[in-house]
Design an enzyme around this catalytic site. Structure first.
Site, PDB file in Angstrom:
ATOM      1  N   LYS A  23       0.829  -1.228   0.000  1.00 33.77           N
ATOM      2  CA  LYS A  23       0.000   0.000   0.000  1.00 33.77           C
ATOM      3  C   LYS A  23       0.856   1.269   0.000  1.00 33.77           C
ATOM      4  CE  LYS A  23      -2.476   2.571   3.620  1.00 33.77           C
ATOM      5  NZ  LYS A  23      -1.411   3.082   4.479  1.00 33.77           N
ATOM      6  N   ARG A  98      -3.962   9.916   3.168  1.00 33.86           N
ATOM      7  CA  ARG A  98      -2.656  10.496   3.431  1.00 33.86           C
ATOM      8  C   ARG A  98      -1.821  10.608   2.152  1.00 33.86           C
ATOM      9  NH1 ARG A  98      -0.541  13.425   7.294  1.00 33.86           N
ATOM     10  NH2 ARG A  98       1.701  13.329   7.292  1.00 33.86           N
ATOM     11  N   ASP A 122      -4.814   7.804   8.835  1.00 34.60           N
ATOM     12  CA  ASP A 122      -5.193   7.420  10.182  1.00 34.60           C
ATOM     13  C   ASP A 122      -5.127   8.580  11.162  1.00 34.60           C
ATOM     14  OD1 ASP A 122      -5.870   4.865   9.733  1.00 34.60           O
ATOM     15  OD2 ASP A 122      -3.893   4.038  10.174  1.00 34.60           O
ATOM     16  N   ASP A 321       4.032   0.605  11.944  1.00 37.56           N
ATOM     17  CA  ASP A 321       2.773   0.044  11.444  1.00 37.56           C
ATOM     18  C   ASP A 321       2.559  -1.405  11.879  1.00 37.56           C
ATOM     19  OD1 ASP A 321       2.510   2.489  10.292  1.00 37.56           O
ATOM     20  OD2 ASP A 321       3.000   1.848   8.257  1.00 37.56           O
ATOM     21  N   MET A 343       6.622   6.990  17.637  1.00 34.41           N
ATOM     22  CA  MET A 343       6.298   7.999  16.614  1.00 34.41           C
ATOM     23  C   MET A 343       4.918   8.614  16.769  1.00 34.41           C
ATOM     24  SD  MET A 343       7.977   6.754  13.098  1.00 34.41           S
ATOM     25  CE  MET A 343       9.460   5.779  13.061  1.00 34.41           C
TER      26      MET A 343
HETATM   27  C1  LIG Z   1       1.188   6.641   3.365  1.00 36.04           C
HETATM   28  C2  LIG Z   1       2.368   6.234   4.159  1.00 36.04           C
HETATM   29  O1  LIG Z   1       3.415   5.922   3.614  1.00 36.04           O
HETATM   30  N1  LIG Z   1       2.206   6.212   5.476  1.00 36.04           N
HETATM   31  C3  LIG Z   1       3.300   5.794   6.336  1.00 36.04           C
HETATM   32  C4  LIG Z   1       4.249   6.958   6.518  1.00 36.04           C
HETATM   33  O2  LIG Z   1       3.489   8.050   7.010  1.00 36.04           O
HETATM   34  P1  LIG Z   1       4.120   9.527   7.058  1.00 36.04           P
HETATM   35  O3  LIG Z   1       5.060   9.711   5.929  1.00 36.04           O
HETATM   36  O4  LIG Z   1       2.962  10.426   7.205  1.00 36.04           O
HETATM   37  O5  LIG Z   1       4.937   9.474   8.400  1.00 36.04           O
HETATM   38  P2  LIG Z   1       6.291  10.255   8.758  1.00 36.04           P
HETATM   39  O6  LIG Z   1       7.444   9.403   8.369  1.00 36.04           O
HETATM   40  O7  LIG Z   1       6.219  11.632   8.232  1.00 36.04           O
HETATM   41  O8  LIG Z   1       6.245  10.308  10.348  1.00 36.04           O
HETATM   42  C5  LIG Z   1       5.274   9.680  11.104  1.00 36.04           C
HETATM   43  C6  LIG Z   1       5.260  10.279  12.507  1.00 36.04           C
HETATM   44  O9  LIG Z   1       6.401   9.898  13.185  1.00 36.04           O
HETATM   45  C7  LIG Z   1       7.089  11.004  13.656  1.00 36.04           C
HETATM   46  N2  LIG Z   1       8.521  10.684  13.516  1.00 36.04           N
HETATM   47  C8  LIG Z   1       9.044  10.365  12.305  1.00 36.04           C
HETATM   48  C9  LIG Z   1      10.377  10.069  12.176  1.00 36.04           C
HETATM   49  C10 LIG Z   1      11.180  10.097  13.335  1.00 36.04           C
HETATM   50  O10 LIG Z   1      12.386   9.847  13.292  1.00 36.04           O
HETATM   51  N3  LIG Z   1      10.611  10.385  14.526  1.00 36.04           N
HETATM   52  C11 LIG Z   1       9.290  10.679  14.641  1.00 36.04           C
HETATM   53  O11 LIG Z   1       8.810  10.928  15.742  1.00 36.04           O
HETATM   54  C12 LIG Z   1       6.634  12.160  12.812  1.00 36.04           C
HETATM   55  O12 LIG Z   1       6.726  13.397  13.508  1.00 36.04           O
HETATM   56  C13 LIG Z   1       5.206  11.793  12.519  1.00 36.04           C
HETATM   57  O13 LIG Z   1       4.332  12.190  13.540  1.00 36.04           O
HETATM   58  O14 LIG Z   1       5.284   6.600   7.430  1.00 36.04           O
HETATM   59  C14 LIG Z   1       4.822   6.278   8.743  1.00 36.04           C
HETATM   60  C15 LIG Z   1       6.057   6.030   9.606  1.00 36.04           C
HETATM   61  O15 LIG Z   1       6.753   4.887   9.182  1.00 36.04           O
HETATM   62  C16 LIG Z   1       3.879   5.086   8.675  1.00 36.04           C
HETATM   63  O16 LIG Z   1       3.310   4.871   9.945  1.00 36.04           O
HETATM   64  C17 LIG Z   1       2.745   5.325   7.684  1.00 36.04           C
HETATM   65  O17 LIG Z   1       2.042   4.131   7.454  1.00 36.04           O
HETATM   66  C1  LIG Z   2      -0.718   4.779   9.157  1.00 30.21           C
HETATM   67  C2  LIG Z   2      -0.915   4.138   8.028  1.00 30.21           C
HETATM   68  O1  LIG Z   2      -1.438   4.653   6.906  1.00 30.21           O
HETATM   69  P1  LIG Z   2      -1.682   6.207   6.506  1.00 30.21           P
HETATM   70  O2  LIG Z   2      -0.331   6.843   6.559  1.00 30.21           O
HETATM   71  O3  LIG Z   2      -2.215   6.098   5.130  1.00 30.21           O
HETATM   72  O4  LIG Z   2      -2.643   6.749   7.513  1.00 30.21           O
HETATM   73  C3  LIG Z   2      -0.566   2.699   7.882  1.00 30.21           C
HETATM   74  O5  LIG Z   2      -0.466   2.235   6.738  1.00 30.21           O
HETATM   75  O6  LIG Z   2      -0.405   2.000   8.911  1.00 30.21           O
END
Ligand SMILES: CC(=O)N[C@H]1[C@@H](OP(=O)(O)OP(=O)(O)OC[C@H]2O[C@@H](n3ccc(=O)[nH]c3=O)[C@H](O)[C@@H]2O)O[C@H](CO)[C@@H](O)[C@@H]1O
Ligand SMILES: C=C(OP(=O)(O)O)C(=O)O
Length: 436
Positions: A23, A98, A122, A321, A343
């Protein structure tokens, strides 16, 4: 579409299951079709809500979409409708997932403007877009943020220019967005502290096959030499590692013998090892994972005998995840484990439902839950519950399949947005599950 699963738990499952295409990779790859006016063919596309919605959005903005089969689609972005991109309909629809944020990088790179509505996905805690927007800014884009409706308007009047940037955090979608913008920027871009999940490695591989010049793929330092245009390509998605982890958890929790076919073992990182730390036996057979039926499994301790902690980290650390899945599997293990979701701040609240089912869990704070395994001394009990997010939803489904009696899970759109035909595939393994 119906909105609940009715599950009668306790069946031991048996058989083979093939993971869907990933996904989170699909959301990046499908956004990347916007980078070229030529035809791009994508295969192993999962047939799930989020991905279908993104494909629909691309169609809405003028991309020619030809769904050759359920899993394969041809795209051609040679006529984009910018009027629609600014319309309330686009804001509303793209706000439902997202992944739509990743349309911004390619649009900005190719056309010099882009829009990011408040993204969906989510509700698992704050999910800021700073990394994306600051990255675009460093490449020379200006942005206006509309605080009333959380809408970003981005513009790069004189084109994007390569630069060095050190990301504040290795955001997965943020890195993808910046990479997609940088491939068409003038000059060289270096992204340090880049995320390097297999999703991103696949994206870079695809972009290179389109003519981009990206090196450092798989590391946290990407070097991108901008090119003036990209051509079409064909790309196949990897198997979904989160689905694979979910199926390992499902097998253990329901004491089932399951073979996960064509799992793309070399791309799974520490995932198999984390399940082994819970005491689950896994056998790697070629590219398959065989999980024998196990009456019990015992959580390992650290070498000094202290209680195991499982926590998330950016790749190659353990993905956040899969923490909800690990947590549910631990409820029936022998021993204890601390689950630390670093996270996201609202991803563990679903444990109250597991506690209602009879699990022994202490929610220490929003980020940490201590699980005291029941060691099969008694089964969980079926209850009526609602799925708060995609991974909690599947974890509750796994709990329900292992529980005594009937469970009803509401709000299953959350599950359908990430797991393809999940009820049908589980029935094929012998599960008693129906949509109501
Ligand atoms: C569509 C998609 O691809 N979604 C994925 C993507 O979301 P997404 O790209 O939105 O997530 P991010 O990698 O930006 O970060 C997720 C969260 O973790 C926090 N953060 C991130 C990195 C870090 O070193 N420390 C930290 O605290 C960020 O502030 C944020 O709140 O990556 C996430 C983190 O693997 C996954 O849960 C999601 O499923
Ligand atoms: C958090 C997830 O998805 P999304 O970033 O699309 O909300 C996920 O795939 O677990």
């Amino acid at each position: 579409m119906s909105s609940a699963f009715e599950v009668r738990g306790g069946n031991r499952l048996k058989g083979e299951i093939i993971p869907q295409g990933a996904k989170n990779e699909a959301l990046q790859i499908i956004s990347a079709v916007l980078l070229t006016p030529e035809k791009v063919t994508i295969s192993n596309i999962p047939d799930i809500l989020d991905v279908n919605l993104l494909i629909e959005l691309l169609g809405d903005i003028g991309v020619k979409v030809n769904r050759v089969s359920r899993a394969t689609c041809e795209f051609q972005a040679d006529d984009i409708d910018f009027v629609y991109l600014e319309s309330p309909e686009f804001k509303k629809k793209s706000g439902r997932l997202r992944g739509s944020v990743m349309m911004a990088g390619p649009l900005l790179a190719r056309f010099g403007k882009a829009y990011i509505p408040k993204p969906g996905g989510d509700k698992i805690g704050r999910r800021r877009l700073d990394t994306h927007v600051i990255g675009f800014e460093k490449l020379g884009a200006a942005f206006v943020y509309d605080t009333d409706d959380n809408y970003f308007r981005l513009e790069a009047k004189t084109g994007l220019k390569g630069t060095y940037m050190l990301l504040d955090e290795p955001s997965v979608t943020g890195t993808a967005n910046i990479v997609m913008a940088a491939v068409l920027a003038q000059g060289v871009t270096t992204i340090y502290n880049a995320a390097c999940e297999p999703y991103l490695q696949q994206l870079c591989k695809m972009l290179n096959s389109m003519g981009a010049k990206i090196t450092g793929v798989g590391s946290n330092m990407l070097n991108i030499e901008g090119v003036s245009g990209l051509k079409g390509c064909s790309h196949a998605m990897l198997p979904d590692m989160i689905e694979i982890g979910s199926f390992i958890g499902l097998a253990a929790m329901t004491q089932s013998e399951i073979t996960i076919k064509d799992a793309g073992i070399q791309h799974l990182g520490v995932i198999p090892e984390k399940f082994r730390q819970l005491g689950i036996q896994l056998e790697i057979r070629g590219d398959d994972i065989y999980i024998p039926a196990q009456d019990s499994y015992e959580i390992q301790t650290f070498i000094d005998g202290s209680i195991l902690t499982i926590y998330d980290n950016p790749w190659p650390g353990f993905t956040p995840d899969l923490l909800s899945i690990v947590l549910v599997v631990a409820t029936q293990a022998k021993g204890s484990v601390l689950i630390h979701q670093k996270m996201f701040e609202s991803r563990l609240f679903f444990v109250d439902k597991l506690i209602d089912m009879g699990a022994q869990i202490i929610l220490c704070d929003p980020h940490r839950a201590a699980v005291i395994g029941l060691g099969r001394q008694h089964q969980l009990r079926g209850i009526t519950m609602s799925s708060p997010d995609i991974r909690a939803g599947v974890s509750l489904l796994i709990a329900a399949l292992s529980a005594e009696g009937k469970s009803t899970i509401h709000n299953i759109d959350q599950i359908d947005r990430g797991y393809q035909y999940i009820d049908e595939r589980l029935r094929n393994l012998g599960a008693d599950i129906k949509r109501v």
